[in-house]
Scaffold this active site. Sequence first.
Site, PDB file in Angstrom:
ATOM      1  CB  THR A  50      -0.894   0.064   1.279  1.00 49.43           C
ATOM      2  OG1 THR A  50      -1.591  -1.105   1.332  1.00 49.43           O
ATOM      3  CG2 THR A  50      -1.886   1.068   1.289  1.00 49.43           C
ATOM      4  CB  VAL A  51       3.379   2.634   2.442  1.00 48.85           C
ATOM      5  CG1 VAL A  51       3.917   4.100   2.562  1.00 48.85           C
ATOM      6  CG2 VAL A  51       2.072   2.612   3.225  1.00 48.85           C
ATOM      7  CE  LYS A  53      -0.509   4.582  14.073  1.00 50.81           C
ATOM      8  NZ  LYS A  53      -2.000   4.583  13.487  1.00 50.81           N
ATOM      9  N   GLY A 102     -12.594  -2.152   4.413  1.00 48.19           N
ATOM     10  CA  GLY A 102     -11.279  -2.390   4.271  1.00 48.19           C
ATOM     11  C   GLY A 102     -10.485  -1.482   5.402  1.00 48.19           C
ATOM     12  CB  ILE A 152      -1.051  14.310  10.477  1.00 46.82           C
ATOM     13  CG1 ILE A 152      -2.355  14.289  10.225  1.00 46.82           C
ATOM     14  CG2 ILE A 152      -0.604  15.850  11.278  1.00 46.82           C
ATOM     15  CD1 ILE A 152      -3.379  13.991  11.799  1.00 46.82           C
ATOM     16  CG  ASP A 186      -2.194   1.195  15.136  1.00 48.01           C
ATOM     17  OD1 ASP A 186      -1.321   1.061  14.463  1.00 48.01           O
ATOM     18  OD2 ASP A 186      -3.035   2.475  14.814  1.00 48.01           O
ATOM     19  CE  LYS A 202       1.329   1.276  12.664  1.00 50.91           C
ATOM     20  NZ  LYS A 202       0.611   1.683  11.579  1.00 50.91           N
ATOM     21  CB  VAL A 245       3.333   9.256  14.609  1.00 51.26           C
ATOM     22  CG1 VAL A 245       1.941   9.628  15.442  1.00 51.26           C
ATOM     23  CG2 VAL A 245       4.207   8.339  15.296  1.00 51.26           C
ATOM     24  NE  ARG A 249       5.243 -11.159   1.411  1.00 52.73           N
ATOM     25  CZ  ARG A 249       4.441 -10.971   2.434  1.00 52.73           C
ATOM     26  NH1 ARG A 249       4.567 -11.811   3.502  1.00 52.73           N
ATOM     27  NH2 ARG A 249       3.539 -10.215   2.153  1.00 52.73           N
TER      28      ARG A 249
HETATM   29  N1  NAP Z   1      -1.130   1.235   4.945  1.00 51.71           N
HETATM   30  C1  NAP Z   1      -1.002   2.478   5.691  1.00 51.71           C
HETATM   31  O1  NAP Z   1      -2.214   3.084   5.666  1.00 51.71           O
HETATM   32  C2  NAP Z   1       0.191   2.930   6.951  1.00 51.71           C
HETATM   33  C3  NAP Z   1      -0.033   3.941   7.478  1.00 51.71           C
HETATM   34  C4  NAP Z   1       1.068   4.262   8.251  1.00 51.71           C
HETATM   35  C5  NAP Z   1       2.127   3.428   8.352  1.00 51.71           C
HETATM   36  N2  NAP Z   1       2.103   2.177   7.616  1.00 51.71           N
HETATM   37  C6  NAP Z   1       3.235   1.206   7.879  1.00 51.71           C
HETATM   38  O2  NAP Z   1       3.896   1.174   6.453  1.00 51.71           O
HETATM   39  C7  NAP Z   1       4.371  -0.022   6.445  1.00 51.71           C
HETATM   40  C8  NAP Z   1       4.095  -0.825   5.194  1.00 51.71           C
HETATM   41  O3  NAP Z   1       2.502  -0.893   5.243  1.00 51.71           O
HETATM   42  P1  NAP Z   1       1.618  -1.432   3.952  1.00 51.71           P
HETATM   43  O4  NAP Z   1       0.234  -1.142   4.662  1.00 51.71           O
HETATM   44  O5  NAP Z   1       2.174  -0.743   2.868  1.00 51.71           O
HETATM   45  O6  NAP Z   1       1.764  -2.991   4.140  1.00 51.71           O
HETATM   46  P2  NAP Z   1       1.703  -3.938   2.969  1.00 51.71           P
HETATM   47  O7  NAP Z   1       0.566  -3.350   1.987  1.00 51.71           O
HETATM   48  O8  NAP Z   1       1.228  -5.089   3.509  1.00 51.71           O
HETATM   49  O9  NAP Z   1       3.127  -4.031   1.979  1.00 51.71           O
HETATM   50  C9  NAP Z   1       4.248  -4.765   2.687  1.00 51.71           C
HETATM   51  C10 NAP Z   1       5.228  -4.940   1.732  1.00 51.71           C
HETATM   52  O10 NAP Z   1       6.266  -5.650   2.223  1.00 51.71           O
HETATM   53  C11 NAP Z   1       6.750  -6.618   1.347  1.00 51.71           C
HETATM   54  N3  NAP Z   1       7.165  -7.805   2.303  1.00 51.71           N
HETATM   55  C12 NAP Z   1       6.586  -8.505   3.112  1.00 51.71           C
HETATM   56  N4  NAP Z   1       7.598  -9.486   3.756  1.00 51.71           N
HETATM   57  C13 NAP Z   1       8.651  -9.045   3.015  1.00 51.71           C
HETATM   58  C14 NAP Z   1       9.932  -9.869   2.888  1.00 51.71           C
HETATM   59  N5  NAP Z   1      10.250 -10.597   3.773  1.00 51.71           N
HETATM   60  N6  NAP Z   1      11.182  -9.585   2.151  1.00 51.71           N
HETATM   61  C15 NAP Z   1      10.580  -8.417   1.164  1.00 51.71           C
HETATM   62  N7  NAP Z   1       9.523  -7.638   1.154  1.00 51.71           N
HETATM   63  C16 NAP Z   1       8.511  -8.109   1.990  1.00 51.71           C
HETATM   64  C17 NAP Z   1       5.398  -7.127   0.740  1.00 51.71           C
HETATM   65  O11 NAP Z   1       5.699  -7.849  -0.420  1.00 51.71           O
HETATM   66  P3  NAP Z   1       4.326  -8.399  -1.266  1.00 51.71           P
HETATM   67  O12 NAP Z   1       3.812  -7.158  -1.915  1.00 51.71           O
HETATM   68  O13 NAP Z   1       5.420  -9.114  -2.524  1.00 51.71           O
HETATM   69  O14 NAP Z   1       3.627  -9.603  -0.660  1.00 51.71           O
HETATM   70  C18 NAP Z   1       4.728  -5.870   0.519  1.00 51.71           C
HETATM   71  O15 NAP Z   1       5.023  -5.262  -0.616  1.00 51.71           O
HETATM   72  C19 NAP Z   1       4.089  -0.854   7.810  1.00 51.71           C
HETATM   73  O16 NAP Z   1       5.378  -0.538   8.644  1.00 51.71           O
HETATM   74  C20 NAP Z   1       2.789  -0.237   8.289  1.00 51.71           C
HETATM   75  O17 NAP Z   1       2.906  -0.083   9.709  1.00 51.71           O
HETATM   76  C21 NAP Z   1       1.166   2.008   6.699  1.00 51.71           C
END
Ligand code: NAP
Length: 449
Positions: A26-27, A219, A201, A150, A215, A119, A146, A58
């Site tokens: 997602t990010v 933060k 979602g 913002i 969570d 976080k 966090v 992955r």
């Molecule tokens: N989503 C939000 O709104 C949000 C907001 C604030 C902070 N965050 C933080 O941002 C970070 C990412 O969040 P996200 O929502 O983007 O997560 P996500 O959509 O689950 O994406 C995680 C990514 O990490 C990759 N990954 C997982 N295990 C791996 C490994 N062993 N080796 C290499 N790549 C690996 C995954 O690969 P694949 O795609 O191939 O599976 C995927 O691309 C987290 O720390 C989360 O707490 C997210």
Amino acid sequence: MSQAQVQSETNVMMTPLRVGIAGLGTVGASVVKILARQKEMLTAKTGRVIEVKGVSARGRDKDRGIDLSDFTWFDDPVALAASAEIDVFVELIGGEAGVALASVEAAIAAGKSVVTANKALLAKHGVELARAAEANGVSLAFEASVAGGIPIIKALREGLAGNAIERVYGILNGTCNYILSRMETEKLSFAACLREAQELGYAEADPTFDIGGFDTAHKLAILTALAFGTTIDPDAIAIEGIETITLADLDAAAELGYRVKLLGVAQKTASGIEQRVHPTMVPKSSAIAQIMGVINAVSINADAVPELTLAGPGAGGEATASAVVADLADLARGLQIAPFGIPAAALTELQRAPLQMHEGGYYVRLSVYNRPGAAAAIATRMAEGGISLESIVQRNMAGGRGKATVQDAVPVVLITYATHEKTIRQALDSVVADGYLAEKPQLIRIERE
Ligand SMILES: NC(=O)c1ccc[n+]([C@@H]2O[C@H](COP(=O)([O-])OP(=O)(O)OC[C@H]3O[C@@H](n4cnc5c(N)ncnc54)[C@H](OP(=O)(O)O)[C@@H]3O)[C@@H](O)[C@H]2O)c1
């Protein structure tokens, strides 16, 4: 500055900032998109091209809606972190340990600055990673960790550098705020709103991490360190989730001029830093009470700036990526600041103020058996504890929602003036022991503006 020095600085500024991104979910995918979309503007602002050189995730063949053909693919994020192809490592994998921790450590050890949105990692290892980054002369930037879009980290660390901060508190989990907002406005049960959040979602299949307050606690732990210059101790946070909040509480809150929000609060007190995450009654007129739906908000009370509230999207790919890109822009500009605003070695040990010492007003909802002497017994127990009541309301039985769930019991809502947690808890234990209550008392702390 000599001509040669000017030329050398100009050369550095003309050199692209080479970025490796681990995690293209997602990010991560949104970061790639924003860097491409705003390439010219970012170059104009920072004087350097921010160029993605390597990526890792992955599944190499997964369709992510982005073109990866110009980037070097790394199966192993740790190898990307240490690669000579990059200057900055962006960790967007997630998790407090495993490959996220290993790759961040590898990047710092290899002399690369790190940008992360993680976080969980920072709450657990933030201070030791900051120490390592400082020792290696690199940055550790985490604006996205966090409240997503913002810029609260920058606000606390830089914008308010001239302030002594007294309290920082906020709505740091959009899922919880969505559920509480929907319960209040649509008069739906907690379970129905949680289901809705999952369908949209906003909530995970296992929502414990969000609705249990964990969570928010991660933060808050980061904000506490930034606000008060302390080490991070997530175990020092008192955590309660929103599972026990009922429509009866939201209705009573509305009638009494409050809203219920899940807040993370870090506050300086005479006995140390109080850190707590719990459902909180906030005055309807307060800035934080206006925040409805998945939006996040953080309020800060400081000496020169008595009240400041920032509100905006706390999650989502684009909003979170916006914060990651802002950190990259700082690095491109050559801005290097101690991760927690002061050198990690100067962070003071967090002195935990026990929750029992918390002082504030309380909302108490009791389900009282309709028996002679019950009201007098409750009043006596409160008086014994020296607790003054601002209001005492016997809730309306007619509408259904205010109805006690136990037959022959009447809902009674008390609002106390400021008292200590220990005192109100003792008084309620005595009320329970008196045998007039049909259910466990509901207690919600009131947060002053
Ligand atoms: N989503 C939000 O709104 C949000 C907001 C604030 C902070 N965050 C933080 O941002 C970070 C990412 O969040 P996200 O929502 O983007 O997560 P996500 O959509 O689950 O994406 C995680 C990514 O990490 C990759 N990954 C997982 N295990 C791996 C490994 N062993 N080796 C290499 N790549 C690996 C995954 O690969 P694949 O795609 O191939 O599976 C995927 O691309 C987290 O720390 C989360 O707490 C997210």
